[in-house]
Design a protein around this motif. Structure first.
Motif, PDB file in Angstrom:
ATOM      1  N   SER A  88       0.839  -1.200   0.000  1.00 36.23           N
ATOM      2  CA  SER A  88       0.000   0.000   0.000  1.00 36.23           C
ATOM      3  C   SER A  88       0.875   1.253   0.000  1.00 36.23           C
ATOM      4  N   ASN A  94      -2.460   2.958   3.676  1.00 30.02           N
ATOM      5  CA  ASN A  94      -1.951   2.015   4.681  1.00 30.02           C
ATOM      6  C   ASN A  94      -3.023   1.694   5.720  1.00 30.02           C
ATOM      7  N   GLY A 110       3.191  -1.526   4.256  1.00 32.18           N
ATOM      8  CA  GLY A 110       2.787  -0.132   4.114  1.00 32.18           C
ATOM      9  C   GLY A 110       3.982   0.744   3.800  1.00 32.18           C
ATOM     10  N   ARG A 127      -3.263   6.057  12.583  1.00 34.91           N
ATOM     11  CA  ARG A 127      -2.007   5.424  12.185  1.00 34.91           C
ATOM     12  C   ARG A 127      -1.436   4.603  13.340  1.00 34.91           C
ATOM     13  N   TYR A 131      -1.543   0.580  12.372  1.00 35.17           N
ATOM     14  CA  TYR A 131      -0.286   0.122  11.782  1.00 35.17           C
ATOM     15  C   TYR A 131       0.209  -1.183  12.378  1.00 35.17           C
ATOM     16  N   LEU A 134      -0.028  -4.150  10.058  1.00 41.59           N
ATOM     17  CA  LEU A 134       0.879  -4.310   8.921  1.00 41.59           C
ATOM     18  C   LEU A 134       1.973  -5.315   9.275  1.00 41.59           C
ATOM     19  N   LEU A 137       6.659  -1.845   7.515  1.00 40.61           N
ATOM     20  CA  LEU A 137       6.449  -0.445   7.164  1.00 40.61           C
ATOM     21  C   LEU A 137       7.742   0.105   6.582  1.00 40.61           C
TER      22      LEU A 137
END
Length: 210
Positions: A88, A94, A110, A127, A131, A134, A137
């Motif tokens: 993403s 994300n 992300g 976020r 996150y 994920l 990152l």
């Protein structure tokens, strides 16, 4: 999204690179309604899937419902296709993918393209919450890495790719020009650039900023 901008250029560069150099099957999922697929040239083998919904109503409920429907569409697409890797681009994407990834076997990566403090408080909180969903990152700078690593350990630094497909001309070292290109918006910092040019001009009057 598939508009014209730096993130879209990175999408184009990465998609073409992995398609041409490695023969990967690439599919780009677009959920932005301001779409023109001819903004960039893509390898013919790359698929571009549009999931956007036209919604010109600006009231809060309509906007909320449109975002909710978009999230459902993305979730359904990711689940049905069972991609090996989902990459993403940018913060809001994300968050959207992180919200949609429950039960997916795909690796979800992300990428950040805005500095850590460049978002509103609401986006920063979302976020921080999402996150954790994920797998990895990717950020652009050491400064951002040192901030994200405090609460997200699978963070890495990878700089943006640079395309070699420009119609290049020899650099004129005697031009004495400083050139900057970008949108005239606060986030690009042209006000700071112009301000910082003042002492340069006072000391080197033959240099110009364009």
């Amino acid at each position: 999204c598939m508009r014209v901008g730096g993130v879209e250029r990175v999408i184009n560069s990465l998609a073409n690179y992995f398609s041409k150099e490695f023969g990967y099957d690439i599919e780009i999922i677009n959920y932005n309604r301001d779409t023109k697929e001819d903004n960039f040239i893509y390898d013919p083998k790359i698929k571009i899937l549009n999931l956007w919904s036209v919604n010109n109503n600006k009231n809060f409920i309509s906007k909320f419902m449109n975002k909710y429907k978009t999230r459902l569409k993305v979730r359904e697409q990711l689940k049905n296709e069972n991609y090996d890797i989902v990459l993403s681009m940018a913060t809001l994407s994300n968050i959207l993918v992180a919200q949609s990834r429950y039960g997916l076997k795909s690796k979800v990566i992300g990428t950040e393209h805005v500095q850590y403090d460049g978002h509103k408080l609401k986006t920063k909180l979302r976020r921080r919450i999402y996150y954790k969903n994920l797998d990895y990152l990717v950020v652009l700078t050491k400064e951002d890495y040192e901030k994200y690593i405090n609460y997200f350990k699978n963070t890495s630094i990878i700089y943006n790719p640079v395309s070699t497909n420009f119609n290049q001309k020899p650099y004129d070292a005697e031009s004495k020009k400083i050139i900057s290109a970008g949108r005239l918006t606060e986030g690009k910092g042209f006000d700071l650039l112009i301000e910082s040019m003042k002492p340069v001009s006072e000391k080197y009057s033959d240099w110009k900023l364009e």
